[in-house]
Design an enzyme around this catalytic site. Structure first.
Site, PDB file in Angstrom:
ATOM      1  N   LEU A 191     -32.003 -28.808  12.225  1.00 44.64           N
ATOM      2  CA  LEU A 191     -32.390 -30.626  12.735  1.00 44.64           C
ATOM      3  C   LEU A 191     -33.840 -30.286  13.564  1.00 44.64           C
ATOM      4  O   LEU A 191     -35.048 -30.512  13.480  1.00 44.64           O
ATOM      5  CB  LEU A 191     -31.870 -30.922  13.983  1.00 44.64           C
ATOM      6  N   GLY A 192     -34.760 -28.894  13.356  1.00 40.06           N
ATOM      7  CA  GLY A 192     -35.706 -28.934  13.723  1.00 40.06           C
ATOM      8  C   GLY A 192     -36.911 -28.657  12.522  1.00 40.06           C
ATOM      9  O   GLY A 192     -36.422 -28.932  12.099  1.00 40.06           O
ATOM     10  N   GLN A 193     -38.664 -28.369  12.949  1.00 38.08           N
ATOM     11  CA  GLN A 193     -39.471 -28.245  12.408  1.00 38.08           C
ATOM     12  C   GLN A 193     -39.176 -28.179  10.777  1.00 38.08           C
ATOM     13  O   GLN A 193     -38.968 -28.970   9.364  1.00 38.08           O
ATOM     14  CB  GLN A 193     -40.993 -27.740  12.758  1.00 38.08           C
TER      15      GLN A 193
ATOM     16  N   LYS B 195     -38.936 -11.964  19.270  1.00 35.69           N
ATOM     17  CA  LYS B 195     -39.475 -11.282  17.793  1.00 35.69           C
ATOM     18  C   LYS B 195     -39.512 -10.444  17.060  1.00 35.69           C
ATOM     19  O   LYS B 195     -38.913 -10.079  16.246  1.00 35.69           O
ATOM     20  CB  LYS B 195     -40.286 -12.683  17.091  1.00 35.69           C
TER      21      LYS B 195
ATOM     22  N   TYR C  45     -41.210 -14.778  23.758  1.00 38.18           N
ATOM     23  CA  TYR C  45     -40.597 -15.037  22.545  1.00 38.18           C
ATOM     24  C   TYR C  45     -40.718 -14.155  21.011  1.00 38.18           C
ATOM     25  O   TYR C  45     -40.749 -14.067  20.560  1.00 38.18           O
ATOM     26  CB  TYR C  45     -41.588 -17.041  21.954  1.00 38.18           C
TER      27      TYR C  45
HETATM   28  P1  NAD Z   1     -37.612 -26.155  16.130  1.00 41.06           P
HETATM   29  O1  NAD Z   1     -37.542 -25.662  17.538  1.00 41.06           O
HETATM   30  O2  NAD Z   1     -38.609 -27.306  15.547  1.00 41.06           O
HETATM   31  O3  NAD Z   1     -36.751 -26.358  15.871  1.00 41.06           O
HETATM   32  C1  NAD Z   1     -35.378 -25.027  16.616  1.00 41.06           C
HETATM   33  C2  NAD Z   1     -34.194 -25.523  15.834  1.00 41.06           C
HETATM   34  O4  NAD Z   1     -32.919 -25.257  17.031  1.00 41.06           O
HETATM   35  C3  NAD Z   1     -34.003 -26.963  17.247  1.00 41.06           C
HETATM   36  O5  NAD Z   1     -33.935 -28.033  16.397  1.00 41.06           O
HETATM   37  C4  NAD Z   1     -33.183 -26.844  18.413  1.00 41.06           C
HETATM   38  O6  NAD Z   1     -32.701 -27.537  18.561  1.00 41.06           O
HETATM   39  C5  NAD Z   1     -32.022 -25.417  17.654  1.00 41.06           C
HETATM   40  N1  NAD Z   1     -31.624 -24.597  19.018  1.00 41.06           N
HETATM   41  C6  NAD Z   1     -32.108 -24.814  19.953  1.00 41.06           C
HETATM   42  N2  NAD Z   1     -31.423 -23.518  20.342  1.00 41.06           N
HETATM   43  C7  NAD Z   1     -30.234 -23.555  19.318  1.00 41.06           C
HETATM   44  C8  NAD Z   1     -28.494 -23.026  19.574  1.00 41.06           C
HETATM   45  N3  NAD Z   1     -28.644 -21.857  20.467  1.00 41.06           N
HETATM   46  N4  NAD Z   1     -28.004 -23.107  18.643  1.00 41.06           N
HETATM   47  C9  NAD Z   1     -28.118 -23.902  17.113  1.00 41.06           C
HETATM   48  N5  NAD Z   1     -29.268 -24.111  17.300  1.00 41.06           N
HETATM   49  C10 NAD Z   1     -30.254 -24.716  18.656  1.00 41.06           C
HETATM   50  O7  NAD Z   1     -37.980 -24.729  15.603  1.00 41.06           O
HETATM   51  P2  NAD Z   1     -37.992 -24.329  13.753  1.00 41.06           P
HETATM   52  O8  NAD Z   1     -40.547 -24.666  13.596  1.00 41.06           O
HETATM   53  O9  NAD Z   1     -38.497 -25.534  12.927  1.00 41.06           O
HETATM   54  O10 NAD Z   1     -38.372 -23.045  13.805  1.00 41.06           O
HETATM   55  C11 NAD Z   1     -37.166 -21.869  13.369  1.00 41.06           C
HETATM   56  C12 NAD Z   1     -37.596 -20.914  13.227  1.00 41.06           C
HETATM   57  O11 NAD Z   1     -38.660 -20.256  12.411  1.00 41.06           O
HETATM   58  C13 NAD Z   1     -37.644 -19.846  14.306  1.00 41.06           C
HETATM   59  O12 NAD Z   1     -36.960 -18.787  14.372  1.00 41.06           O
HETATM   60  C14 NAD Z   1     -39.484 -20.192  14.725  1.00 41.06           C
HETATM   61  O13 NAD Z   1     -39.402 -18.916  16.021  1.00 41.06           O
HETATM   62  C15 NAD Z   1     -39.810 -19.326  12.825  1.00 41.06           C
HETATM   63  N6  NAD Z   1     -41.045 -19.716  13.261  1.00 41.06           N
HETATM   64  C16 NAD Z   1     -41.433 -20.874  13.259  1.00 41.06           C
HETATM   65  C17 NAD Z   1     -42.822 -21.362  12.766  1.00 41.06           C
HETATM   66  C18 NAD Z   1     -43.928 -22.279  13.545  1.00 41.06           C
HETATM   67  O14 NAD Z   1     -45.060 -22.778  13.423  1.00 41.06           O
HETATM   68  N7  NAD Z   1     -42.586 -23.955  13.635  1.00 41.06           N
HETATM   69  C19 NAD Z   1     -43.544 -20.504  13.137  1.00 41.06           C
HETATM   70  C20 NAD Z   1     -43.096 -19.102  13.183  1.00 41.06           C
HETATM   71  C21 NAD Z   1     -41.994 -19.007  12.996  1.00 41.06           C
HETATM   72  C1  AKB Z   2     -45.371 -21.243  18.084  1.00 44.94           C
HETATM   73  O1  AKB Z   2     -46.461 -21.276  18.506  1.00 44.94           O
HETATM   74  O2  AKB Z   2     -44.491 -21.105  18.937  1.00 44.94           O
HETATM   75  C2  AKB Z   2     -44.729 -20.875  16.678  1.00 44.94           C
HETATM   76  C3  AKB Z   2     -44.681 -19.348  16.489  1.00 44.94           C
HETATM   77  C4  AKB Z   2     -46.365 -19.508  15.626  1.00 44.94           C
HETATM   78  O3  AKB Z   2     -44.178 -18.730  15.759  1.00 44.94           O
HETATM   79  N1  AKB Z   2     -45.463 -22.164  15.767  1.00 44.94           N
END
Ligand code: NAD
Ligand code: AKB
Length: 317
Positions: A10-12, A146, A142
């Site tokens: 349900l995240g981004q 990673k 974080y």
């Molecule tokens: P987000 O924070 O939007 O979504 C993460 C979801 O995980 C949230 O809905 C949260 O409620 C859920 N969550 C947290 N703890 C949990 C748990 N214990 N069990 C189950 N669910 C849990 O993050 P996102 O942007 O969708 O990122 C997803 C992945 O992509 C992550 O590993 C993040 O590090 C990686 N990432 C994202 C970005 C970005 O810009 N969005 C950039 C680099 C890497």
């Molecule tokens: C953050 O800013 O933490 C994320 C990422 C680049 O991992 N968008």
């Protein structure tokens, strides 16, 4: 991929990835999951949904067995800025959760895709055209999770032959779900504020350049990498991927082409600025291009045009 479990759905990213995968693979073949369900959404209603807290290995195993899952896309995580407010929780979820998923995958013969991040890099990493293989000494919890996560996924592949894959995403920009507490989030908020108020106060300083990517490219990256020929993958869990690199002035200038009166001001959050300063200015993603044909479609201009069009509809402007 036949039966895919998405954690943190349900995240981004998950909000859009689940819908795209359901279109591609069939609604019943993509099981969305999260640790709680506060309201009904397209993701929870358009196909199977399970409550899975990744810290609870039994819940992961139950969902995998119940749906005969063969692929886990692990999106459950705490991101960089939120992570600094809760380092121990970030370790527990990002590392403990990943460990549980890898163990369940090992026992049930599942492939695993876990996104990594530009946060694996730190102040001692070369800043321009950051290479695929280089110094990785991050200064955030974080980033620590990673780097360790990439290594753990490599280990499960080498030791247990689990088919693990992952890419180092830069900041992701999207118009469906809001970002979840990262350093790059300003590049999403700026579009909402430009349309709503024609101004934005940025929490990062002038000249803070970072890599970014539009969500449609980020979704394609997961699918393309998971479907790539394993014989061609050398790096597996740690592919640099990028689509563009800009600073706040750069994105503001692009927005002004559509909203000429848009004003950008600064109110720097020093804690988040410190994180941004420790990350690369631009990435070299040539290995992803070579090994699995990574080729993003959107640049800053085409992303800005699409973001503003989509957000105008969403916000009724
Ligand atoms: P987000 O924070 O939007 O979504 C993460 C979801 O995980 C949230 O809905 C949260 O409620 C859920 N969550 C947290 N703890 C949990 C748990 N214990 N069990 C189950 N669910 C849990 O993050 P996102 O942007 O969708 O990122 C997803 C992945 O992509 C992550 O590993 C993040 O590090 C990686 N990432 C994202 C970005 C970005 O810009 N969005 C950039 C680099 C890497
Ligand atoms: C953050 O800013 O933490 C994320 C990422 C680049 O991992 N968008």
């Amino acid at each position: 991929m036949k039966k895919i479990l998405v954690t943190g759905a349900l995240g981004q990213i998950g909000t859009e990835l689940v819908m795209k995968m359901r279109d591609m693979y069939g609604a019943n073949n993509v099981i969305a999951s999260s640790r709680s369900k506060r309201k009904e959404t397209e993701v929870t209603e358009s196909g199977p949904f399970e409550l899975v807290d990744v810290v609870n290995a039994q819940q992961i195993a139950d969902a995998v067995k119940k749906h005969n899952v063969d692929t886990v896309v692990n999106l459950a995580a705490i991101l960089s800025a939120s992570g600094e407010a809760n380092p121990s929780g970030t370790w527990d979820i990002n590392m403990g959760g990943l460990y549980n998923i890898l163990e369940v995958a090992r026992e049930n013969n599942c492939a695993v895709c876990t996104p990594s991040s530009i946060a694996v890099f730190g102040p001692s990493t070369p800043k321009e055209q950051t290479p695929q293989d280089t110094v990785m000494r991050p200064t955030t919890m974080y980033g620590v999770t990673k780097v360790a996560g990439e290594l753990l996924c490599d280990y499960y592949h080498m030791k247990f032959n689990v088919d693990t894959r992952g890419m180092r995403y830069p900041g992701l920009i999207s118009n469906k779900a809001l970002p979840g507490g990262g350093t790059t989030d300003y590049a999403v908020h700026i579009y909402y504020e430009a349309l709503k108020h024609k101004k934005y106060e940025c929490f990062l300083d002038k000249g803070t350049r970072m890599d970014m990517m539009y969500m449609p490219d980020a979704l394609n990256a997961v699918i393309q990498l998971m479907e790539a020929d394993p014989a061609k993958l050398i790096h597996r869990n740690a592919f640099n991927v990028t689509a563009m690199s800009f600073d706040p002035e750069g994105i503001a200038a692009e927005i002004r082409k559509h909203i000429p009166e848009f004003e950008l001001t600064y109110n720097v959050n020093q804690d988040i600025q410190k994180i941004a300063n420790s990350w690369p200015d631009s990435l070299d993603d040539s290995q992803a291009r070579k090994q699995w044909n990574w080729n993003p479609k959107y640049d800053l201009a085409s992303m800005t045009e699409d973001m503003l069009t989509e957000l105008k509809k969403k916000l009724n402007i």
